[in-house]
Design a protein around this motif. Structure first.
Motif, mmCIF file in Angstrom:
data_model
loop_
_atom_site.group_PDB
_atom_site.id
_atom_site.type_symbol
_atom_site.label_atom_id
_atom_site.label_comp_id
_atom_site.label_asym_id
_atom_site.label_seq_id
_atom_site.Cartn_x
_atom_site.Cartn_y
_atom_site.Cartn_z
ATOM 1 N N TYR A 1 38.462 47.145 23.153
ATOM 2 C CA TYR A 1 38.405 47.365 24.659
ATOM 3 C C TYR A 1 37.047 47.222 24.995
ATOM 4 N N VAL A 2 36.015 47.490 24.244
ATOM 5 C CA VAL A 2 34.527 47.492 24.506
ATOM 6 C C VAL A 2 33.874 46.119 23.513
ATOM 7 N N MET A 3 33.939 46.103 22.391
ATOM 8 C CA MET A 3 33.175 45.304 21.813
ATOM 9 C C MET A 3 33.378 44.056 21.854
ATOM 10 N N TRP A 4 34.798 43.572 21.585
ATOM 11 C CA TRP A 4 35.416 42.254 21.615
ATOM 12 C C TRP A 4 35.152 41.489 23.080
ATOM 13 N N THR B 1 39.843 39.562 28.400
ATOM 14 C CA THR B 1 39.656 39.718 27.056
ATOM 15 C C THR B 1 40.396 41.229 26.719
ATOM 16 N N LEU B 2 39.904 42.119 27.528
ATOM 17 C CA LEU B 2 40.427 43.574 27.311
ATOM 18 C C LEU B 2 41.900 43.649 27.768
ATOM 19 N N ALA B 3 42.403 42.912 28.838
ATOM 20 C CA ALA B 3 43.829 42.728 29.029
ATOM 21 C C ALA B 3 44.581 41.916 27.922
ATOM 22 N N ALA B 4 43.885 41.194 27.352
ATOM 23 C CA ALA B 4 44.638 40.510 26.117
ATOM 24 C C ALA B 4 44.675 41.409 24.789
ATOM 25 N N ASP B 5 43.664 41.945 24.536
ATOM 26 C CA ASP B 5 43.810 43.006 23.580
ATOM 27 C C ASP B 5 44.714 44.270 23.854
ATOM 28 N N ALA B 6 44.719 44.677 25.150
ATOM 29 C CA ALA B 6 45.738 45.672 25.344
ATOM 30 C C ALA B 6 47.163 45.095 25.191
ATOM 31 N N LEU C 1 40.218 33.106 23.096
ATOM 32 C CA LEU C 1 39.787 34.264 24.208
ATOM 33 C C LEU C 1 38.711 33.781 24.930
ATOM 34 N N PHE C 2 37.806 32.903 24.193
ATOM 35 C CA PHE C 2 36.684 32.683 24.694
ATOM 36 C C PHE C 2 36.624 31.518 26.053
ATOM 37 N N LEU C 3 38.041 30.873 25.961
ATOM 38 C CA LEU C 3 38.487 30.134 26.786
ATOM 39 C C LEU C 3 39.678 30.714 27.813
ATOM 40 N N GLY C 4 39.522 32.018 27.669
ATOM 41 C CA GLY C 4 40.713 32.641 28.325
ATOM 42 C C GLY C 4 40.826 32.481 29.796
ATOM 43 N N THR D 1 32.830 38.172 24.941
ATOM 44 C CA THR D 1 33.200 37.114 26.014
ATOM 45 C C THR D 1 32.653 37.209 27.489
ATOM 46 N N GLY D 2 31.667 38.048 27.465
ATOM 47 C CA GLY D 2 30.801 38.061 28.652
ATOM 48 C C GLY D 2 31.584 38.201 29.926
ATOM 49 N N PRO D 3 31.597 37.176 30.817
ATOM 50 C CA PRO D 3 32.191 37.353 32.060
ATOM 51 C C PRO D 3 33.739 37.465 31.933
#
Length: 377
Positions: free
Chosen positions: A214-217, A228-233, A59-62, A221-223
């Motif tokens: 939904y907050v920490m992870w 990342t939030l969508a991926a986690d959800a 996800l850092f290359l999301g 990943t910054g920008p």
């Protein structure tokens, strides 16, 4: 009243014989437990952890679709393994015999909104003790879906299909709220003080997981926070839908029977075994499918022996099926499409008015005939 056991030709003596056979089978499996079982579950835990690490790294290359999709897939795998093959089974005490704190049912906590202690009370104790006893097994429709003709119909049941879809999407949170049991609070069967504590524990656990996913992870990943939030959800939704499908296929497909409280008063261990067999159903599939289902694809064997390592269920399934054949007990199994299709059919059918009185005399099936099955195939 003709009981379900009588309809299957099972006398008190015959049920006692059934108990002895299953107890012997259980003792045989327990005597074989050892290093191989420990190595298996530890290997699964490593795979689950590396799947999460791989998903987080991807996800850092999301911003690249293949990495985003790969991250979702890896996180979904991690969450499914954590809930199904690891968490559910460890919390059943399947590995307590190892005396390993990491595999202890009293120490383990899982990636689920439902705290482990609450889950063990209403699932391990209530559901597994009172499987498919109407008015006692709260897992019959989870208090949301009318899944049986024994439940009185009301206009609210017209929403059955929508309730099922909603429950599937938030199944993890639904399980947590199931432990709170607001229905029994309204009926005066459970005090608000008790329910309030369960709700407080569940919300605290849910809040912790929500902050992490939904907050920490996403913040790490910054920008790419929203990506990342969508991926986690999405990973959570995939886990929820998969869990819903497997659990409903194991408990509510066509052929899974219910019992009245009167039939189960002062029941013997043999009758308890009999009830587990008729109230559960299996799903056929390959080795990977069984792992992804937490081996709950062998729901019959799981309900017979919930504290035996689930990886052993496939090994004993032929013996359990043979016992069912000799005692004239249906062994409910089928492909995922067949079992889930029948569940969907029941959800729609019982959304409409109508009460089918349980007729035990029509519930019995002829003994399982393996030769006939092979010819039909």
């Amino acid at each position: 009243m003709t009981t379900v056991a009588q309809a299957h030709g099972l006398t008190t003596e015959r049920l006692a014989e059934l108990e002895l056979e299953l107890e012997r089978l259980r003792a045989e499996v327990v005597s074989q437990l050892g290093a191989e079982d420990v190595a298996y579950i530890r290997r699964l835990i490593r795979i689950q952890r590396w799947a999460e690490v791989g998903g987080r790294a991807s996800l850092f290359l999301g911003f690249l679709p293949p990495f985003w999709l790969g991250g979702v897939a890896a996180l979904s795998l991690s969450k499914i393994l954590d809930n199904m093959e690891i968490g559910h089974n460890v919390l059943h005490g399947q590995y307590d015999w190892t005396n390993d704190p990491a595999l202890s049912s009293t120490e383990f906590e899982w990636d689920s909104s439902c705290p482990a202690k609450g889950w063990q009370h209403y699932h391990n104790y209530l559901h597994h003790s009172f499987t498919n006893i109407t008015e006692k097994d709260r897992d019959l429709g989870y208090g949301v879906i009318r899944i049986s003709g024994e439940s009185p119909w009301s206009p609210a049941n017209l929403g059955n299909p929508l309730y099922a879809l909603g429950l599937a999407l938030i199944f993890d949170q639904g399980i947590m709220l199931h432990d709170v049991d607001l229905g029994h609070v309204r009926e005066g069967k459970k005090s608000w003080a008790e329910a309030k504590q369960s709700l407080k524990n569940g919300l605290r656990k849910s809040g912790t997981l929500a902050f992490r996913d939904y907050v920490m992870w996403p913040a790490f990943t910054g920008p790419l926070f929203l990506s990342t939030l969508a991926a986690d959800a999405l990973a959570n939704v995939v886990r929820n839908i998969w869990s819903f499908i497997i659990i409903f296929c194991g408990h509510f497909p066509s052929g899974a029977l219910e019992f009245t409280e009167e039939e189960c008063e002062d029941e013997s261990k043999g009758h308890w075994y009999f009830r587990q067999m008729l109230g559960s159903a299996n799903i056929s599939g390959g080795s990977l499918f069984h792992i992804m289902s937490g081996n709950l694809s062998f729901q019959i064997e799981h309900h017979l022996f919930p504290d035996i390592p689930a990886r052993r269920y496939q090994q004993i399934a032929p013996q359990v099926r043979d016992i069912c054949q000799r005692y004239g007990i249906p062994y409910n199994t089928g492909r995922l499409s067949r079992q889930f299709g029948s569940v969907i059919g029941k959800i729609f059918r019982f959304s409409l008015p109508g009460r089918r009185k349980l007729d035990a005399s029509t519930s019995a099936r002829p003994p399982y005939d393996r030769a006939a099955e092979l010819v039909a195939a």
